[in-house]
Motif scaffolding. Sequence first.
Motif, PDB file in Angstrom:
ATOM      1  N   VAL A 143     -67.971 -24.412 -38.387  1.00  0.00           N
ATOM      2  CA  VAL A 143     -69.188 -23.612 -38.425  1.00  0.00           C
ATOM      3  C   VAL A 143     -68.769 -22.151 -38.296  1.00  0.00           C
ATOM      4  CG1 VAL A 143     -70.651 -25.446 -37.460  1.00  0.00           C
ATOM      5  CG2 VAL A 143     -69.571 -23.797 -35.915  1.00  0.00           C
ATOM      6  N   SER A 149     -69.674 -18.061 -36.876  1.00  0.00           N
ATOM      7  CA  SER A 149     -70.379 -17.257 -35.886  1.00  0.00           C
ATOM      8  C   SER A 149     -69.941 -15.807 -35.994  1.00  0.00           C
ATOM      9  CB  SER A 149     -70.102 -17.758 -34.472  1.00  0.00           C
ATOM     10  OG  SER A 149     -70.707 -16.888 -33.538  1.00  0.00           O
ATOM     11  N   ARG A 166     -66.814 -15.786 -43.821  1.00  0.00           N
ATOM     12  CA  ARG A 166     -67.742 -16.655 -44.537  1.00  0.00           C
ATOM     13  C   ARG A 166     -67.883 -16.182 -45.980  1.00  0.00           C
ATOM     14  NH1 ARG A 166     -72.650 -19.513 -42.069  1.00  0.00           N
ATOM     15  NH2 ARG A 166     -73.322 -20.688 -43.879  1.00  0.00           N
ATOM     16  N   PRO A 171     -80.810 -21.386 -42.006  1.00  0.00           N
ATOM     17  CA  PRO A 171     -79.975 -22.587 -41.850  1.00  0.00           C
ATOM     18  C   PRO A 171     -80.356 -23.632 -42.889  1.00  0.00           C
ATOM     19  CG  PRO A 171     -80.862 -21.902 -39.730  1.00  0.00           C
ATOM     20  CD  PRO A 171     -81.556 -21.082 -40.785  1.00  0.00           C
ATOM     21  N   ASN A 220     -76.127 -22.163 -36.980  1.00  0.00           N
ATOM     22  CA  ASN A 220     -75.566 -23.372 -37.575  1.00  0.00           C
ATOM     23  C   ASN A 220     -76.406 -24.598 -37.228  1.00  0.00           C
ATOM     24  OD1 ASN A 220     -72.908 -22.172 -38.494  1.00  0.00           O
ATOM     25  ND2 ASN A 220     -72.846 -21.718 -36.322  1.00  0.00           N
TER      26      ASN A 220
END
Length: 131
Positions: free
Chosen positions: A10, A12, A57, A64, A112
């Motif tokens: 994931v 962040s 990313r 989401p 996420n």
Amino acid sequence: MLNGFATQNVYSADLDAAASWYSDVLGIEPYFRRPGYVEFRVGPYEHEFGIIDAAYRPDAPAAPGGPILYWQVDDVAAVNASLLERGASEFQPVTVRGEGFVTASVVDPFGNLLGVMENVHFAGVRERLGA
């Protein structure tokens, strides 16, 4: 041939805060740290869960979405409530999907999706393996 999942990652924008939040949720510290990445080994099978700095990313979704990986738990309602108390927000409520299958999903504080599931199949696998 696909042999199974290796690592769930994931993203962040605040890697340290995400590592701290997931340490609290999982009850363990990351076993692996590199600039821009932390990784946990989770459960008796040591499944890998990684958090990548959002600067890496390739896309930035507006909301989401996408696939939801469901983590096996013994009590979906209790774990879901615990995640919400820790600052996650509800994505899908606790839902009975069929006999022995209950799911819920949340959005973690970092955007996420995180799903939890009671799954009779997984419980049977754990019993056969003695885990």
